[in-house]
Design an enzyme around this catalytic site. Structure first.
Site, PDB file in Angstrom:
ATOM      1  N   GLU A  13       0.885  -1.082  -0.065  1.00  0.00           N
ATOM      2  CA  GLU A  13       0.015  -0.055   0.040  1.00  0.00           C
ATOM      3  C   GLU A  13       0.853   1.284   0.074  1.00  0.00           C
ATOM      4  O   GLU A  13       0.619   2.233  -0.772  1.00  0.00           O
ATOM      5  CB  GLU A  13      -0.838  -0.027   1.282  1.00  0.00           C
ATOM      6  CG  GLU A  13      -2.051  -0.979   0.985  1.00  0.00           C
ATOM      7  CD  GLU A  13      -2.787  -1.581   2.503  1.00  0.00           C
ATOM      8  OE1 GLU A  13      -2.579  -0.702   3.357  1.00  0.00           O
ATOM      9  OE2 GLU A  13      -3.563  -2.419   2.484  1.00  0.00           O
ATOM     10  N   GLU A  30      -3.585  -9.959   3.859  1.00  0.00           N
ATOM     11  CA  GLU A  30      -4.380  -9.665   4.784  1.00  0.00           C
ATOM     12  C   GLU A  30      -5.483 -10.747   5.226  1.00  0.00           C
ATOM     13  O   GLU A  30      -5.867 -11.049   6.243  1.00  0.00           O
ATOM     14  CB  GLU A  30      -5.070  -8.312   4.914  1.00  0.00           C
ATOM     15  CG  GLU A  30      -4.237  -7.071   5.246  1.00  0.00           C
ATOM     16  CD  GLU A  30      -3.142  -6.611   3.805  1.00  0.00           C
ATOM     17  OE1 GLU A  30      -2.992  -5.693   3.807  1.00  0.00           O
ATOM     18  OE2 GLU A  30      -3.323  -7.668   2.933  1.00  0.00           O
TER      19      GLU A  30
END
Length: 268
Positions: free
Chosen positions: A116, A136
């Site tokens: 990210e 995740e």
């Protein structure tokens, strides 16, 4: 320039700053202390008028950023989870808010929050040993915050594949997908980054800052509004002497080349 045990800041005379996340023992993972230090350091960079380019890297060769710290995440509840992920967002957004281009120098793992952060940079140059993933869902939470930038880089289908399967991809596939701009051998990584730096430094600093801001506006504006924003940005360029000065230099150089060609022809 602020520097902590977690963040290294190195500036050269050209206004190029290398920001190093120094948590190599834990693959440069982002815990609260690292993120707070990173945000503070980069925000301080943004106040420097001579800043031209930022390079972001992780310490060592094993990881760019190995993700967010799972040890800290395992202790979260609904309230503290919101604060933690907001800090992750701010660690990404601080690079988007910088007025100058940010180049991610990626070696080793770029996972989860690390990917990210990389997506929030303006360019990504990777070593051939780099690994990319959004794992995740494998630990019970979705990929969020700046994962929302991924569809603009790699498309919706590949974003779904990356986020829903939690699979890791290698650097070659990341380049084919458009996730990174170039993949090189690890020992050629610094030279590849430097080529981008040198190209940026040849450009007008105000123009580059305006271009970065305009590109980010384009991400959210409908087409007609994006075009109109560009007209406003173009006109505002003449608020400084940069266009006249740089165009004058370009025309002078072109004139000298023509004179050289003419004189060379006459001497032949």
């Amino acid at each position: 320039m602020p520097q902590s045990d977690w963040i290294g800041i190195n500036r050269d005379a050209r206004g190029v700053v290398c920001v190093t996340i120094a948590n190599a023992a834990k693959l440069n993972t982002l815990n609260r202390a690292v993120m707070t230090a990173l945000i503070d350091a980069v925000e301080a960079l943004g106040t420097a008028p001579t800043l031209r380019v930022v390079i972001l890297r992780g310490a060592g060769e094993r990881a760019f950023i190995g993700g967010a710290d799972i040890t800290e995440m395992a202790t979260l509840d609904t309230s503290s989870a919101r604060a933690f992920i907001t800090l992750v967002h701010q660690s990404c957004d601080v690079f988007r808010r910088l007025k100058v281009p940010v180049i991610a120098r990626i070696q080793g793992y770029a996972l989860g929050a690390g990917l990210e952060v990389a997506a929030a940079c303006d360019m990504r140059i990777a070593a051939s040993d780099a690994q990319f993933g959004m794992p995740e869902v494998r630990i019970g939470v979705p990929s969020v915050v700046e994962a929302a930038l991924l569809p603009q880089l790699i498309g919706w289908g590949r974003t779904r594949e990356l986020l829903l399967t939690a699979q890791t991809i290698d650097a070659a596939k990341a380049e084919r997908w458009g996730l990174v701009e170039e993949v090189v051998a690890p020992d050629a990584l610094d030279a590849a980054v430097e080529r981008r730096v040198a190209a940026i430094l040849e450009c007008g600093p105000r123009a580059v800052a305006a271009q970065k801001a305009l590109i980010q506006a384009w991400e959210n504006l409908p087409m007609q509004a994006a075009i109109l924003r560009g007209i406003d940005t173009f006109a505002a360029s003449w608020d400084s002497d940069e266009p006249a000065r740089m165009m004058g230099g370009f025309l002078d150089a072109m004139h000298r080349r023509k004179l050289g060609q003419t004189n060379g022809g006459n001497n032949a």
